[in-house]
Design an enzyme around this catalytic site. Structure first.
Site, short mmCIF file in Angstrom:
data_model
loop_
_atom_site.label_atom_id
_atom_site.label_comp_id
_atom_site.label_asym_id
_atom_site.label_seq_id
_atom_site.Cartn_x
_atom_site.Cartn_y
_atom_site.Cartn_z
N ASP A 291 -2.40 -18.50 -9.77
CA ASP A 291 -1.12 -17.90 -10.14
C ASP A 291 -0.17 -17.90 -8.94
OD1 ASP A 291 0.76 -16.53 -11.66
OD2 ASP A 291 -0.11 -14.58 -11.27
N ASP B 158 3.34 -20.71 -8.00
CA ASP B 158 4.70 -20.31 -7.66
C ASP B 158 5.12 -20.94 -6.34
OD1 ASP B 158 4.85 -18.81 -9.95
OD2 ASP B 158 5.50 -16.98 -8.95
N ASP C 177 -5.96 -19.56 2.59
CA ASP C 177 -4.96 -19.44 3.66
C ASP C 177 -4.57 -20.81 4.20
OD1 ASP C 177 -7.64 -19.38 4.35
OD2 ASP C 177 -7.43 -17.91 5.95
#
Length: 354
Positions: A245, A249, A221
């Site tokens: 993953d 992005d 986080d």
């Protein structure tokens, strides 16, 4: 003529049929300049192959790939195919059966590209995400029981092994020694206390073997917020399969577009070929329009050549990308009007001229 590299070329689906040839044109130009050659073989595998043959690749597909030095891959997936199948039946199959346990995803702000982070410059956004590629949350070790009843149960089990953590950790620290000597372990061991507690323990043990490299642990986080607020704190990130993953992005987004992101699925020992692909999907909605951003695919070509030992050629490709973006030769996703072909041609022209 120098060495010849055997390259399996898998265009895949959607925009793969446009961006992969664009990348191959860059590879051919840089190979001619640096006195090596590429022996390429095309494979029509992917979701389109599945629609015709009921499989994403032939049953002996992995054995066929083992004959090559590297795999140059586009993207996989089509709307007509169940989206749980491409990863299971192509991408994950290649990554696991060829022991490509390092997923290497660099994040870098290119000249001439504006990051959505208005105060950040090229010196602030330059790091690498290393995602453990064979274990963790994506092993697909699970089951669904009684799915259509009120007491239906679904379970996925994450797998973390000492071998898996040690080898990705060693890769991270060795890479950091070549960069700015800082490794950040992105984890969530305060809640996943068993799997990621063990992950942290093993990485900390490996860190002791690299006293010249600064080691930091950061929860996912906090890391996600830091990507946006202070990306300059990162050098080499090592994290698990699913978290890597997602973060990669986000890394693509702060670069300006997922279309810019390149990657490598790497078997560092070279026991098997490694596979190089952009981080984005097949984008069938824009396929065939010559507007897809080929830079992620072209950057993947540079990562492939670096892995094969052709470092100068890889640097030439990166310089060609920088030259192209700096002069404003940008595709639609970057608010430009250049075509896929024009971007590739610009990189090729730079390589030939310099």
């Amino acid at each position: 003529m120098g060495k010849t590299y055997k390259i399996a070329v898998v265009k895949g689906d959607g925009i793969g049929s446009e961006i992969v040839p664009a990348g191959v044109s860059v590879l051919e130009a840089v190979a001619a300049k640096h006195n090596f050659s590429l022996d390429t073989t095309d494979f029509s595998w992917g979701a389109g192959h599945y629609l015709k043959h009921g499989e994403f690749m032939p049953s002996d597909g992995i054995e066929q790939l083992k004959a090559f030095d590297a795999i140059y891959f586009g993207a996989v997936g089509l709307p007509a195919v169940d989206d749980t199948l491409p990863a299971r039946d192509y991408t994950f199959k290649v990554r696991t059966q060829l022991e490509q346990y390092v997923n290497y995803r660099p994040v870098k702000l290119f000249s001439g590209v504006k990051s959505p982070l208005r105060d950040k410059t090229e010196k602030d956004i330059d790091f690498v995400i290393l995602r453990e590629n064979n274990e963790g949350e994506f092993v697909q070790n699970g089951k669904i029981l009684y799915p259509d009843t009120p007491n239906g149960v679904a379970v996925d089990t994450s797998m973390v092994t000492r071998l898996g953590v040690e080898r990705i950790a060693h890769y991270a620290f060795k890479l950091a020694r070549k960069r700015r000597k800082h490794v950040t372990n992105v984890t969530k061991s305060n809640t996943l206390i068993y799997t990621l507690g063990f992950w942290d323990k093993v990485i900390a043990e490996v860190a002791e073997q690299y006293p010249d490299v600064t080691y930091t642990k950061m929860y996912i986080d906090n890391a996600s917020a830091s990507f946006v607020l202070k990306p300059e704190v990162f050098d080499v990130i090592v994290t698990t399969n699913m978290m890597g993953d997602i973060l990669s992005d986000l890394g693509g987004a702060i670069m300006g577009s997922l279309g810019l992101g390149g990657s490598g699925n790497i078997n560092p020992e070279n026991n098997f070929p490694s596979m190089f692909e952009p981080i984005h999907g097949s984008a069938p909605d824009i396929a065939g329009q010559n507007i897809a951003n080929p830079i992620g695919q072209i950057w993947s070509a540079a990562i492939m050549l670096e892995h094969l030992g052709e470092s100068e050629a890889a640097e030439d490709i990166l310089a060609g990308i920088e030259h192209t973006t700096a002069k404003g030769n940008l595709t639609k996703d970057l608010k430009g009007n250049a075509t896929t072909s024009e971007v590739a041609e610009s990189v090729v022209a730079f390589i030939k001229a310099n």
